[in-house]
Scaffold this motif. Structure first.
Motif, short mmCIF file in Angstrom:
data_model
loop_
_atom_site.label_atom_id
_atom_site.label_comp_id
_atom_site.label_asym_id
_atom_site.label_seq_id
_atom_site.Cartn_x
_atom_site.Cartn_y
_atom_site.Cartn_z
N LEU A 98 39.91 36.30 50.93
CA LEU A 98 39.29 37.85 49.35
C LEU A 98 38.06 37.11 49.15
O LEU A 98 37.27 38.41 49.51
CB LEU A 98 40.45 37.52 47.85
CG LEU A 98 40.97 38.52 47.81
CD1 LEU A 98 40.93 39.03 46.21
CD2 LEU A 98 40.89 39.59 48.04
N GLU A 99 38.02 35.81 49.10
CA GLU A 99 35.98 35.57 49.21
C GLU A 99 36.06 35.67 50.92
O GLU A 99 34.15 36.50 51.54
CB GLU A 99 35.71 34.72 49.23
CG GLU A 99 36.46 33.90 47.77
CD GLU A 99 35.81 32.78 46.99
OE1 GLU A 99 35.55 32.50 46.18
OE2 GLU A 99 35.88 31.91 47.85
N ALA A 101 36.52 38.29 52.60
CA ALA A 101 36.56 40.19 52.29
C ALA A 101 35.74 40.59 51.90
O ALA A 101 34.46 41.47 52.54
CB ALA A 101 37.82 40.50 52.27
N ARG A 102 35.16 39.83 51.55
CA ARG A 102 33.96 40.59 49.99
C ARG A 102 33.03 40.06 49.71
O ARG A 102 31.87 40.91 49.49
CB ARG A 102 34.79 40.34 48.63
CG ARG A 102 36.47 41.19 48.32
CD ARG A 102 36.18 41.13 46.98
NE ARG A 102 38.25 42.07 47.19
CZ ARG A 102 39.11 42.45 46.03
NH1 ARG A 102 38.61 41.57 45.02
NH2 ARG A 102 40.12 42.87 46.26
N ALA A 103 32.42 38.30 50.42
CA ALA A 103 31.55 38.52 50.63
C ALA A 103 31.35 37.36 51.60
O ALA A 103 31.45 36.02 52.24
CB ALA A 103 31.34 36.73 49.57
N LEU A 109 32.40 33.39 46.48
CA LEU A 109 32.68 34.98 45.09
C LEU A 109 31.97 33.67 43.63
O LEU A 109 32.20 33.18 43.04
CB LEU A 109 33.62 35.87 44.81
CG LEU A 109 34.11 36.54 45.60
CD1 LEU A 109 35.53 37.17 45.55
CD2 LEU A 109 33.20 37.51 46.08
N LYS A 113 33.37 38.60 39.95
CA LYS A 113 34.15 39.11 41.12
C LYS A 113 35.13 37.73 41.53
O LYS A 113 36.20 38.18 41.50
CB LYS A 113 32.97 38.95 42.10
CG LYS A 113 32.05 40.11 41.68
CD LYS A 113 31.18 40.95 43.23
CE LYS A 113 30.65 42.20 43.41
NZ LYS A 113 28.97 42.27 44.00
N LYS A 114 34.57 36.54 40.50
CA LYS A 114 35.28 35.41 41.00
C LYS A 114 36.54 35.77 40.48
O LYS A 114 38.39 35.63 40.32
CB LYS A 114 34.74 34.54 40.50
CG LYS A 114 35.45 33.72 40.82
CD LYS A 114 35.17 32.85 42.53
CE LYS A 114 36.22 31.41 42.80
NZ LYS A 114 36.23 30.96 43.42
N ALA A 117 39.26 38.16 41.72
CA ALA A 117 39.17 37.87 42.74
C ALA A 117 40.62 37.01 42.22
O ALA A 117 41.94 36.77 42.52
CB ALA A 117 38.84 37.16 43.84
N ARG A 157 44.82 41.65 50.87
CA ARG A 157 43.42 42.35 50.88
C ARG A 157 44.32 43.72 51.13
O ARG A 157 43.92 44.79 51.94
CB ARG A 157 43.21 41.46 52.57
CG ARG A 157 42.51 40.23 51.60
CD ARG A 157 42.12 40.02 53.46
NE ARG A 157 41.25 40.24 54.04
CZ ARG A 157 40.79 39.87 55.20
NH1 ARG A 157 40.62 38.69 55.54
NH2 ARG A 157 39.45 40.30 55.81
#
Ligand SMILES: Nc1ncnc2c1ncn2[C@@H]1O[C@H](COP(=O)(O)OP(=O)(O)OP(=O)(O)O)[C@@H](O)[C@H]1O
Length: 249
Positions: A98-99, A101-103, A109, A113-114, A117, A157
């Motif tokens: 996820l990290e 994908a999002r950062a 993150l 946001k963390k 997640a 994801r």
């Protein structure tokens, strides 16, 4: 929605034609098993669906839109060999997906946001049945648990399309049966379109809603690389077998 349409796709490596004349229209939410002899290009088609490679000719569309040129979060993948980092726990491995994908810049993150997640990761880890093992390292997991981790890494994801390359090939029969139940349940719950390569015909027929068989229909004994494999059988399992589309040479 994730209807997958493939129009007259060819894939060649140098003078070797691997895939030719692949035409497919797979409605959203189907579970397709891909079977065929070794080396006929099943993994190559998965790599094309992931945008890890570009076809030599032809096109792939998802819901009518050309496939993005880069692998994206809309497509998840599970390989036979596990892809977890040995120095990270189950939870940390799943969070990492996820990290990234999002950062994408820093792969990290922070703050709300963390926390968001971590909530999502907890949900996925529970869904694949690894809740008791979230703080373990991959080396401390059994083969079945490692495969659950691979599935969690792909699912976190929320892909619309899940691609699996012989995901259960290395598992013992008992663990394999458990993983079949898990994947069927997750597929139903998430309504993904699934493509799964398997050498186990029974597994293909047992799990899927459609069987796609690949083979060569043209041969030149003097130039074995001149012709590629195509889809020789496209069998929707809800329909009667005699309605299957069979391609003859
Ligand atoms: N990057 C590449 N460069 C050149 N040739 C390749 C490449 N990737 C695959 N091939 C060739 O394409 C053919 C198809 O390979 P692929 O791995 O897709 O087959 P497969 O049907 O998945 O086989 P298996 O069932 O054994 O896993 C093989 O002859 C392989 O050597």
């Amino acid at each position: 929605m994730s209807r997958v349409s493939i129009d007259n796709l060819w894939m060649e490596y140098g003078d070797q034609v691997v895939l030719e004349r692949i035409c497919l229209d797979i409605p959203s939410g189907e579970f397709c098993a891909m079977v065929g002899p070794s080396g006929c290009g099943k993994t190559t088609l998965l790599r094309l669906l992931l945008s890890m490679e570009q076809p030599t000719r032809g096109s792939i569309r998802i819901d009518g839109q050309p496939l993005a040129a880069e692998p994206g979060p809309d497509r998840g993948v599970v390989f036979q060999r596990y892809s977890a980092y040995a120095h990270l726990t189950v939870q940390e491995n799943v969070v990492l997906g996820l990290e990234f994908a999002r950062a994408p810049l820093f792969g990290k993150l922070w703050g709300a946001k963390k926390r968001q997640a971590l909530d999502e990761v907890r949900h996925v880890i529970d869904a694949v049945g690894l809740d008791q093992a979230r703080d373990k390292y991959p080396g401390e997991l059994s083969g079945g648990m490692q495969q659950r981790l691979s599935i969690a890494q792909a699912l976190v994801r929320k892909p619309r399309i899940l691609l699996m390359d012989e995901p259960f090939g290395a598992l013992d029969p008992g663990t394999k049966a458990q993983m079949h139940d898990l994947v069927r349940a997750l597929w139903r719950a998430e309504r993904m379109t699934v493509f799964m390569v398997t050498h186990d015909i029974k597994e293909g027929f047992g799990l899927s809603t459609r069987v796609l068989a690949f083979d060569k229909v043209r041969h030149d004994p003097d130039a074995p690389q001149a012709y590629g494999a195509t889809i020789t059988l496209n069998l929707p399992l809800d329909d009667k077998p005699e309605r299957a589309e069979i391609v003859r040479p």
